[in-house]
Design an enzyme around this catalytic site. Structure first.
Site, PDB file in Angstrom:
ATOM      1  N   ARG A 140       4.734 -23.802  44.890  1.00 20.38           N
ATOM      2  CA  ARG A 140       4.130 -23.161  46.049  1.00 20.38           C
ATOM      3  C   ARG A 140       3.663 -24.220  47.030  1.00 20.38           C
ATOM      4  O   ARG A 140       3.172 -25.268  46.625  1.00 20.38           O
ATOM      5  CB  ARG A 140       2.908 -22.344  45.591  1.00 20.38           C
ATOM      6  CG  ARG A 140       3.239 -20.926  45.251  1.00 20.38           C
ATOM      7  CD  ARG A 140       2.097 -20.221  44.600  1.00 20.38           C
ATOM      8  NE  ARG A 140       0.839 -20.265  45.333  1.00 20.38           N
ATOM      9  CZ  ARG A 140      -0.237 -19.569  44.974  1.00 20.38           C
ATOM     10  NH1 ARG A 140      -0.205 -18.806  43.917  1.00 20.38           N
ATOM     11  NH2 ARG A 140      -1.352 -19.647  45.674  1.00 20.38           N
ATOM     12  N   ARG A 170       2.760 -25.407  37.600  1.00 25.53           N
ATOM     13  CA  ARG A 170       3.049 -24.054  38.084  1.00 25.53           C
ATOM     14  C   ARG A 170       4.288 -24.000  38.984  1.00 25.53           C
ATOM     15  O   ARG A 170       4.447 -24.784  39.901  1.00 25.53           O
ATOM     16  CB  ARG A 170       1.830 -23.526  38.849  1.00 25.53           C
ATOM     17  CG  ARG A 170       2.035 -22.133  39.378  1.00 25.53           C
ATOM     18  CD  ARG A 170       0.764 -21.395  39.439  1.00 25.53           C
ATOM     19  NE  ARG A 170       0.047 -21.635  40.684  1.00 25.53           N
ATOM     20  CZ  ARG A 170      -1.011 -20.932  41.034  1.00 25.53           C
ATOM     21  NH1 ARG A 170      -1.470 -19.979  40.242  1.00 25.53           N
ATOM     22  NH2 ARG A 170      -1.628 -21.186  42.161  1.00 25.53           N
ATOM     23  N   LYS A 189      -4.589 -15.610  36.467  1.00 21.57           N
ATOM     24  CA  LYS A 189      -4.678 -14.170  36.752  1.00 21.57           C
ATOM     25  C   LYS A 189      -3.315 -13.553  37.053  1.00 21.57           C
ATOM     26  O   LYS A 189      -3.073 -12.408  36.693  1.00 21.57           O
ATOM     27  CB  LYS A 189      -5.717 -13.847  37.821  1.00 21.57           C
ATOM     28  CG  LYS A 189      -5.341 -14.175  39.231  1.00 21.57           C
ATOM     29  CD  LYS A 189      -6.478 -13.850  40.174  1.00 21.57           C
ATOM     30  CE  LYS A 189      -6.433 -14.731  41.393  1.00 21.57           C
ATOM     31  NZ  LYS A 189      -5.153 -14.813  42.108  1.00 21.57           N
ATOM     32  N   ARG A 244     -11.398 -10.356  47.507  1.00 19.66           N
ATOM     33  CA  ARG A 244     -11.829 -11.753  47.431  1.00 19.66           C
ATOM     34  C   ARG A 244     -13.168 -11.947  48.126  1.00 19.66           C
ATOM     35  O   ARG A 244     -13.774 -13.007  48.010  1.00 19.66           O
ATOM     36  CB  ARG A 244     -10.794 -12.638  48.103  1.00 19.66           C
ATOM     37  CG  ARG A 244      -9.830 -13.299  47.135  1.00 19.66           C
ATOM     38  CD  ARG A 244      -8.911 -14.134  47.962  1.00 19.66           C
ATOM     39  NE  ARG A 244      -8.253 -15.201  47.298  1.00 19.66           N
ATOM     40  CZ  ARG A 244      -7.083 -15.105  46.680  1.00 19.66           C
ATOM     41  NH1 ARG A 244      -6.506 -13.944  46.542  1.00 19.66           N
ATOM     42  NH2 ARG A 244      -6.506 -16.174  46.184  1.00 19.66           N
ATOM     43  N   ARG A 290      -9.034 -24.275  48.205  1.00 19.35           N
ATOM     44  CA  ARG A 290      -8.984 -22.889  47.715  1.00 19.35           C
ATOM     45  C   ARG A 290     -10.027 -22.671  46.626  1.00 19.35           C
ATOM     46  O   ARG A 290     -10.682 -21.643  46.578  1.00 19.35           O
ATOM     47  CB  ARG A 290      -7.587 -22.573  47.166  1.00 19.35           C
ATOM     48  CG  ARG A 290      -6.610 -22.187  48.266  1.00 19.35           C
ATOM     49  CD  ARG A 290      -5.165 -22.400  47.856  1.00 19.35           C
ATOM     50  NE  ARG A 290      -4.789 -21.768  46.619  1.00 19.35           N
ATOM     51  CZ  ARG A 290      -3.884 -22.251  45.764  1.00 19.35           C
ATOM     52  NH1 ARG A 290      -3.247 -23.378  46.033  1.00 19.35           N
ATOM     53  NH2 ARG A 290      -3.592 -21.621  44.673  1.00 19.35           N
TER      54      ARG A 290
HETATM   55  P1  ADP Z   1      -4.534 -18.202  44.234  1.00 20.73           P
HETATM   56  O1  ADP Z   1      -5.370 -17.189  43.553  1.00 20.73           O
HETATM   57  O2  ADP Z   1      -3.720 -19.028  43.308  1.00 20.73           O
HETATM   58  O3  ADP Z   1      -5.331 -19.051  45.185  1.00 20.73           O
HETATM   59  P2  ADP Z   1      -2.969 -16.107  45.671  1.00 20.73           P
HETATM   60  O4  ADP Z   1      -1.525 -16.070  45.404  1.00 20.73           O
HETATM   61  O5  ADP Z   1      -3.805 -15.003  45.132  1.00 20.73           O
HETATM   62  O6  ADP Z   1      -3.439 -17.532  45.162  1.00 20.73           O
HETATM   63  O7  ADP Z   1      -3.223 -16.192  47.251  1.00 20.73           O
HETATM   64  C1  ADP Z   1      -2.577 -17.156  48.057  1.00 20.73           C
HETATM   65  C2  ADP Z   1      -3.146 -17.125  49.472  1.00 20.73           C
HETATM   66  O8  ADP Z   1      -2.923 -15.806  50.050  1.00 20.73           O
HETATM   67  C3  ADP Z   1      -4.659 -17.347  49.599  1.00 20.73           C
HETATM   68  O9  ADP Z   1      -5.000 -18.720  49.626  1.00 20.73           O
HETATM   69  C4  ADP Z   1      -4.943 -16.635  50.937  1.00 20.73           C
HETATM   70  O10 ADP Z   1      -4.544 -17.426  52.041  1.00 20.73           O
HETATM   71  C5  ADP Z   1      -4.023 -15.413  50.893  1.00 20.73           C
HETATM   72  N1  ADP Z   1      -4.684 -14.237  50.287  1.00 20.73           N
HETATM   73  C6  ADP Z   1      -4.299 -13.613  49.133  1.00 20.73           C
HETATM   74  N2  ADP Z   1      -5.121 -12.588  48.838  1.00 20.73           N
HETATM   75  C7  ADP Z   1      -6.035 -12.544  49.843  1.00 20.73           C
HETATM   76  C8  ADP Z   1      -7.168 -11.725  50.105  1.00 20.73           C
HETATM   77  N3  ADP Z   1      -7.531 -10.727  49.287  1.00 20.73           N
HETATM   78  N4  ADP Z   1      -7.883 -11.970  51.240  1.00 20.73           N
HETATM   79  C9  ADP Z   1      -7.545 -12.950  52.073  1.00 20.73           C
HETATM   80  N5  ADP Z   1      -6.500 -13.773  51.879  1.00 20.73           N
HETATM   81  C10 ADP Z   1      -5.751 -13.588  50.773  1.00 20.73           C
END
Ligand code: ADP
Length: 222
Positions: free
Chosen positions: A163, A128, A14, A89, A174
């Site tokens: 990361r 990644r 994404k 989310r 996750r």
């Molecule tokens: P991915 O989709 O690869 O798991 P992201 O970069 O979107 O990773 O998010 C990394 C981390 O940031 C998540 O595991 C969470 O801890 C936090 N995070 C990001 N977006 C949100 C959200 N909308 N609500 C709560 N936590 C979030």
């Protein structure tokens, strides 16, 4: 005005698709994960507070993440639309966002759900890399999104790193967490008639073409 949301399990692409959509439609790419990682890098008060949560792969509370997003969406560059990556989310976040849209008299027309099998996602995760400075994402195992020079960011020339939450244990956590939250969220947008499910395990350009085709078939004027 063109607002869109990309939802997917970790490592389904994404971030990559959002960036390409942002360039194609000339609207900002807003990744909540990148915003949070930047806060951690800069060691801000917020960054220090959330570091542990991010590294453990759990979600920030809905109110905090919405406040962070809200201040980003109020910036001038969002007035013609944006690509939202990583938000909402949870169902609660979707509802908070809907209240915001009502207040600002905006709407959301496209929610793209990229699906992917856990094993394929994990294979991708192994390659990644992100830029330690500007957060651009790459994958050294995928030809289309490899950095031009190994371990160097195409955009700003800084070092590429892994990361901290891209290790097997945190990835599984996750992924599972995503699956528990996603069904009500998907149903919410399905009922609104704006959910588009796309297979995320295909080639980057194939997935991108499918998304663009859906957008081009729609009316972009409102
Ligand atoms: P991915 O989709 O690869 O798991 P992201 O970069 O979107 O990773 O998010 C990394 C981390 O940031 C998540 O595991 C969470 O801890 C936090 N995070 C990001 N977006 C949100 C959200 N909308 N609500 C709560 N936590 C979030």
């Amino acid at each position: 005005m063109i607002n869109m949301i990309l939802i997917s399990p970790p490592s389904a692409g994404k971030g990559t698709q959002s960036k390409m959509l942002s360039e194609k439609f000339k609207i900002p790419h807003i990744s909540t994960g990148s915003i949070l990682r930047e806060e951690i890098n800069k060691k801000t008060e917020l960054g220090t507070k959330i570091k542990d949560t991010i590294e453990r792969g759990i979600l920030l509370d809905d109110k905090t993440i919405f406040e962070i997003l809200h201040s980003r969406l109020m910036k001038e560059d969002c007035k013609n639309g944006y690509v939202l990556d990583g938000f909402p989310r949870t169902l609660k976040q979707a509802k908070l966002y809907d209240e915001f849209l009502k207040e600002t008299k905006e709407n959301i027309k496209y929610v793209f759900y990229l699906s992917i099998d856990k094993n394929i996602a994990y294979e991708r995760l192994k390659g990644r890399l992100i830029c330690s400075n500007c957060q651009a994402t790459y994958n050294e195992l995928i030809e289309e999104v490899k950095p031009i020079v190994n371990d160097v960011c195409n955009e700003c020339g800084s070092n590429l790193i892994k990361r901290v939450d891209d290790n097997y244990e945190v990835f599984i956590k996750r992924f599972e967490l995503f699956l528990t939250e996603i069904e009500p969220l998907k149903n919410y947008y399905k009922e609104k008639g704006i959910l588009y499910e796309i297979e995320g395990s295909e080639k980057v350009m194939d997935t991108f073409s499918k998304i663009v085709q859906i957008i081009n078939c729609g009316d972009l004027s409102d």
